[in-house]
Scaffold this active site. Structure first.
Site, PDB file in Angstrom:
ATOM      1  N   HIS A 177       0.859  -1.181   0.000  1.00 48.55           N
ATOM      2  CA  HIS A 177       0.000   0.000   0.000  1.00 48.55           C
ATOM      3  C   HIS A 177       0.889   1.222   0.000  1.00 48.55           C
ATOM      4  CE1 HIS A 177      -3.091   2.867   1.234  1.00 48.55           C
ATOM      5  NE2 HIS A 177      -3.964   1.950   0.846  1.00 48.55           N
ATOM      6  N   ASP A 235      -7.892  -5.390   0.231  1.00 46.13           N
ATOM      7  CA  ASP A 235      -8.376  -6.151  -0.917  1.00 46.13           C
ATOM      8  C   ASP A 235      -7.961  -7.614  -0.881  1.00 46.13           C
ATOM      9  OD1 ASP A 235      -9.762  -4.138  -2.144  1.00 46.13           O
ATOM     10  OD2 ASP A 235      -7.971  -3.306  -3.065  1.00 46.13           O
TER      11      ASP A 235
HETATM   12  N1  ACO Z   1       4.276  -7.561  -4.857  1.00 44.60           N
HETATM   13  C1  ACO Z   1       5.629  -7.581  -5.050  1.00 44.60           C
HETATM   14  N2  ACO Z   1       6.417  -6.503  -4.881  1.00 44.60           N
HETATM   15  C2  ACO Z   1       5.821  -5.358  -4.544  1.00 44.60           C
HETATM   16  C3  ACO Z   1       4.432  -5.244  -4.330  1.00 44.60           C
HETATM   17  C4  ACO Z   1       3.652  -6.417  -4.496  1.00 44.60           C
HETATM   18  N3  ACO Z   1       2.322  -6.396  -4.324  1.00 44.60           N
HETATM   19  N4  ACO Z   1       4.104  -3.993  -4.003  1.00 44.60           N
HETATM   20  C5  ACO Z   1       5.254  -3.291  -3.998  1.00 44.60           C
HETATM   21  N5  ACO Z   1       6.287  -4.124  -4.305  1.00 44.60           N
HETATM   22  C6  ACO Z   1       7.720  -3.777  -4.341  1.00 44.60           C
HETATM   23  C7  ACO Z   1       8.070  -2.966  -5.584  1.00 44.60           C
HETATM   24  O1  ACO Z   1       8.479  -3.812  -6.640  1.00 44.60           O
HETATM   25  C8  ACO Z   1       9.192  -2.101  -5.061  1.00 44.60           C
HETATM   26  O2  ACO Z   1      10.352  -2.911  -4.970  1.00 44.60           O
HETATM   27  P1  ACO Z   1      11.831  -2.255  -5.197  1.00 44.60           P
HETATM   28  O3  ACO Z   1      11.985  -1.256  -4.091  1.00 44.60           O
HETATM   29  O4  ACO Z   1      12.760  -3.406  -5.125  1.00 44.60           O
HETATM   30  O5  ACO Z   1      11.773  -1.612  -6.551  1.00 44.60           O
HETATM   31  C9  ACO Z   1       8.767  -1.771  -3.632  1.00 44.60           C
HETATM   32  O6  ACO Z   1       7.942  -2.893  -3.234  1.00 44.60           O
HETATM   33  C10 ACO Z   1       7.978  -0.476  -3.488  1.00 44.60           C
HETATM   34  O7  ACO Z   1       6.912  -0.525  -4.416  1.00 44.60           O
HETATM   35  P2  ACO Z   1       6.213   0.740  -5.054  1.00 44.60           P
HETATM   36  O8  ACO Z   1       5.655   0.358  -6.391  1.00 44.60           O
HETATM   37  O9  ACO Z   1       7.132   1.921  -4.991  1.00 44.60           O
HETATM   38  O10 ACO Z   1       5.030   1.009  -4.074  1.00 44.60           O
HETATM   39  P3  ACO Z   1       3.852   1.990  -4.343  1.00 44.60           P
HETATM   40  O11 ACO Z   1       3.556   2.658  -3.039  1.00 44.60           O
HETATM   41  O12 ACO Z   1       4.095   2.866  -5.509  1.00 44.60           O
HETATM   42  O13 ACO Z   1       2.640   1.012  -4.750  1.00 44.60           O
HETATM   43  C11 ACO Z   1       0.787  -0.410  -4.630  1.00 44.60           C
HETATM   44  C12 ACO Z   1       1.628   0.646  -3.919  1.00 44.60           C
HETATM   45  C13 ACO Z   1       0.326   0.107  -6.004  1.00 44.60           C
HETATM   46  C14 ACO Z   1      -0.477  -0.685  -3.809  1.00 44.60           C
HETATM   47  C15 ACO Z   1       1.632  -1.685  -4.796  1.00 44.60           C
HETATM   48  O14 ACO Z   1       2.044  -2.166  -3.535  1.00 44.60           O
HETATM   49  C16 ACO Z   1       0.908  -2.791  -5.570  1.00 44.60           C
HETATM   50  O15 ACO Z   1       0.927  -2.793  -6.804  1.00 44.60           O
HETATM   51  N6  ACO Z   1       0.238  -3.754  -4.854  1.00 44.60           N
HETATM   52  C17 ACO Z   1      -0.523  -4.771  -5.500  1.00 44.60           C
HETATM   53  C18 ACO Z   1      -1.876  -4.216  -5.947  1.00 44.60           C
HETATM   54  C19 ACO Z   1      -2.818  -3.987  -4.781  1.00 44.60           C
HETATM   55  O16 ACO Z   1      -3.014  -4.832  -3.939  1.00 44.60           O
HETATM   56  N7  ACO Z   1      -3.463  -2.790  -4.791  1.00 44.60           N
HETATM   57  C20 ACO Z   1      -4.448  -2.433  -3.788  1.00 44.60           C
HETATM   58  C21 ACO Z   1      -4.027  -1.243  -3.006  1.00 44.60           C
HETATM   59  S1  ACO Z   1      -5.133  -0.942  -1.692  1.00 44.60           S
HETATM   60  C22 ACO Z   1      -6.436  -0.143  -2.391  1.00 44.60           C
HETATM   61  O17 ACO Z   1      -6.387   0.502  -3.394  1.00 44.60           O
HETATM   62  C23 ACO Z   1      -7.705  -0.286  -1.693  1.00 44.60           C
END
Ligand code: ACO
Length: 430
Positions: free
Chosen positions: A307, A364
């Site tokens: 998140h 979620d």
């Molecule tokens: N699975 C694997 N790796 C992940 C995940 C994941 N679900 N989420 C983040 N990471 C990793 C990224 O690859 C990144 O790694 P790095 O530092 O080695 O490059 C690091 O964690 C940080 O990730 P960001 O993309 O910078 O995090 P951001 O805050 O931009 O994204 C998000 C947040 C979009 C929710 C992301 O965690 C994601 O895509 N999760 C899966 C989708 C999801 O469940 N969305 C629901 C959100 S809650 C809602 O809207 C109600």
């Protein structure tokens, strides 16, 4: 003395003092309003990770500590003691209602539960297999066409009427999205039922049968709606505010929110979680799947994990997780998928990759399992989310309309394109 932060341009030596604004809780905010006038510069913050786009008194969340408050009330208390419709009142009015106010609120929302009969024809323009989120966005936007000349967004009474209209009509719209896709006739609201019961009745009742929504299902849905009602300045809410900033019709603003919510990085994640669990297929395959999501060369992510703001367990996820377990004892939860989910959660929470990046299950991760247990098809999950989040969108839209800083949203950019050049006639181009 007013707290300030000094910003120095180390090329010119010019300095400006930026006032620091303090809220009730959370990080203080540096006001950079004078930055362009004084230094000729903008700020650069892709994804708005450190930008406060507005003042708001509606929702507070602390992602490090896992705290979520609506108008000051912890979400855990609201989840345990309140109802969705009462939470909607709270978000919109700022205070919990007394009995008389609640009765009046509930009655007025019911009075706005019908939609214009012609709107029903709008659904039929969609293909039978259209995604319900696409239908929901289209139909909600179409409602704007019924309320454009008598909607005065500058009038507080009219804004409250709009809030009632949105919250009254959105379950009706959502239910028809499902029924259209299922080839079922549309059902009119039954005002003897409460908000969630009525939604279930309009959605799941069978023309030839009596329908009585199960109290377990009603409570589970009410809980999910409470937990999804608002979440501060997320992507869809910010979209609603930005659309509202141009003084667009409020139904059009809500439709913009629905469209944004559909994305799988946002509300679409609950559907994506179920698809992912189905793809994994068996608890024994979980480890291999998790390795894929850690691989930078593989685009897949662990859906329902991570998140932007929560770097701790999402408090809503904790509540839903418990509800999932309770529901398992009472209704026929999809046992194999639930087992895969529990195995995935266990392995991911022990994995250094997820620990170091503070990636915890989000709301979620579990909500889809509950929807499945209630026999709600995966394509409808985000529609349920949108129904609930309409409360937050409307409350945030109303707050913004009253904001002393209200003006059209217009971000700036860092231009990295070509320098100015002269047009070359096509015959002279290489
Ligand atoms: N699975 C694997 N790796 C992940 C995940 C994941 N679900 N989420 C983040 N990471 C990793 C990224 O690859 C990144 O790694 P790095 O530092 O080695 O490059 C690091 O964690 C940080 O990730 P960001 O993309 O910078 O995090 P951001 O805050 O931009 O994204 C998000 C947040 C979009 C929710 C992301 O965690 C994601 O895509 N999760 C899966 C989708 C999801 O469940 N969305 C629901 C959100 S809650 C809602 O809207 C109600």
């Amino acid at each position: 003395m007013t707290r300030t932060v000094t910003i120095t341009d180390n090329e010119t030596g010019k300095q400006i003092e930026c006032p620091v604004l303090e809220g009730t809780y959370g990080a203080a905010v540096i006001s950079t309003k004078a930055l362009y006038d004084e230094l000729g510069m903008f700020t650069f913050d892709p994804g708005y990770a450190t930008t406060a786009s507005c003042r708001s008194a509606i929702t507070y969340l602390d992602g490090e500590k896992g705290i979520l408050l609506h108008r000051g009330y912890p979400v855990e208390q609201l989840a345990e003691k309140s109802t969705f419709l009462e939470v909607v009142y709270l978000l919109i009015h700022g205070e919990l209602p007394n009995k008389k106010q609640m009765d009046e609120w509930s009655h007025s929302i019911k009075m706005h539960g019908m939609t214009h009969e012609h709107l029903s024809r709008f659904y039929t323009a969609y293909r039978y297999d259209a995604h319900p989120m696409s239908i929901m966005a289209g139909v909600t936007s179409a409602i704007a066409s019924y309320y454009y000349d008598n909607t005065d967004i500058k009038d507080p009474e009219n804004r409250l009427l709009t809030a009632r209209r949105v919250m009254g009509k959105i379950p009706n719209v959502a239910s028809k999205c499902y029924r259209y896709a299922s080839g079922l006739p549309f059902v009119y609201p039954d005002n003897s039922l409460n908000y969630v019961e009525n939604f279930m009745y309009m959605t799941f009742s069978w023309p030839s049968e009596d329908y009585e929504p199960s109290p377990v299902a009603v409570r589970a849905l009410d809980l999910l709606f409470i937990l999804h009602a608002d979440h501060e300045q997320n992507a869809s809410t910010s979209t609603v505010r930005l659309a509202g900033s141009s003084e667009a019709n409020p139904f059009a603003c809500v439709a913009a929110g629905i469209t944004t919510l559909w994305g799988k990085s946002h509300g679409g994640a609950n559907e994506a979680v179920i698809r992912m669990l189905e793809e994994i297929g068996h608890p024994g395959n979980v480890k291999k799947y998790i390795e894929r999501t850690k691989d930078k060369g593989d685009p897949s992510r662990l859906m329902g994990f991570g998140h932007r703001v929560y770097k701790n367990y999402d408090p809503r996820a904790k509540i839903i997780r418990e509800a999932c377990h309770d529901l398992l004892e009472q209704v026929d939860l999809n046992q194999p998928l639930f087992e895969i989910a529990m195995e995935l959660e266990r392995i991911a929470l022990e994995d250094d990759y997820f620990i170091e990046r503070k990636l915890y299950p989000n709301v979620d991760f579990y909500s889809g399992l509950i929807y499945q247990a209630l026999r709600i098809p995966a394509s409808m999950f985000t529609v349920m989310f949108a129904l609930a989040r309409s409360a937050g969108w409307v409350a945030q839209w109303m707050e913004f309309m009253e904001d002393e800083d209200f003006r059209i949203g217009r971000p700036r950019q860092l231009y990295i394109g070509p320098k100015s050049r002269d047009y070359v006639p096509i015959e002279e181009r290489e």
